[in-house]
Write a protein that holds these residues in place. Structure first.
Motif: not given
Length: 253
Positions: A15-16, A22, A47, A49, A52-53, A78, A82
């Motif tokens: 993911l990272y 995470e 990516k 991530e 997005v978070r 991604t 989302e």
């Protein structure tokens, strides 16, 4: 072999694209304390991530910049999955060439790509130029956990000056007038997972794509990196995220 293809294959299960858990990223994002209508810039966003978070947690908008066409494709997929296309813009470009408006972001981030500006100090200066007064500057950077052995330096084509110490990384920002808010240091488990998933991904790719002319070079490089990590890197190199505040309060003398 194309450098970005190499990284894309090796990071197929990540993911990272750094030795991050995470949980630690989520903890950092919870501390952003972003205002309404905040904007976040992520250089070398991978990516996407992190963006997005952050957008989920703070309902902010963001810009992700990455030079890899593979990661840009993953990031856009991604963001679309989302439903955040209206909030997050992904730009395919070298971070050094990004022309975002100065002092326009509530947080400016670069996790693990300080090579873009020739080192940590240049990275902090660049990110600070995009951050608003009172905004956040966040970097991810390696550091020497212990004095490196000469064998490690020679094998990995590094020098002792390639990295600083954990305290040295923190002081680099402090000397630029930034306030250090927090650090999140990767554990050995974070490192092992980051490295191990690269070996796994490359080996699986080689089995499934034997006709790819780049497979031989891929496996030579990934196994060499694996051996360096197991013999030296795991004990000698650390990694951390550093959260700084731009234009902090300065008490009167």
């Amino acid at each position: 072999m194309d450098l970005w293809k190499y990284f894309a294959i090796g990071h197929g299960h990540h993911l990272y694209c750094n030795p991050l858990s995470e949980a630690k990223v989520d903890e950092l994002i919870a501390l952003l304390d972003l205002p309404d209508e905040a904007r976040v810039l992520d250089i070398a966003c991978g990516k996407a991530e992190f963006l997005v978070r952050a957008a989920r947690r703070w309902q902010c908008s963001g810009v992700g910049v990455d030079i890899s066409p593979y990661f840009v494709a993953d990031a856009r997929a991604t963001v679309e999955a989302e439903g955040l296309e209206s909030a997050i813009d992904i730009v395919e470009a070298n971070g050094r060439e990004y022309s975002g408006e100065p002092a326009s972001f509530d947080a400016a981030v670069c996790l693990g790509a300080s090579w873009i500006w020739g080192g940590l100090e240049g990275t902090l200066r660049a990110l600070s130029s995009w951050a608003k007064s009172g905004g956040l500057v966040i970097v991810g950077e390696p550091f020497w956990r212990t004095t490196p052995t000469m064998a490690h330096l020679e094998a990995a084509d590094l020098t002792e000056s390639s990295f600083s110490t954990h305290a040295g990384n923190a002081q680099t920002g402090i000397k630029l007038g930034l306030a250090l808010l927090h650090t999140f240091v990767s554990s050995e488990d974070d490192w092992d997972r980051y490295q191990g998933y690269q070996w796994y991904a490359a080996e699986r790719y080689s089995i499934r794509n034997p006709s790819d002319p780049d497979v031989r070079e891929l496996m030579v490089k990934i196994r060499e990196a694996r051996d360096h990590y197991l013999q030296w890197g795991r004990s000698e190199i650390g990694w951390a995220m550093y959260m700084f505040l731009k234009d902090p309060f300065e008490p009167a003398a």
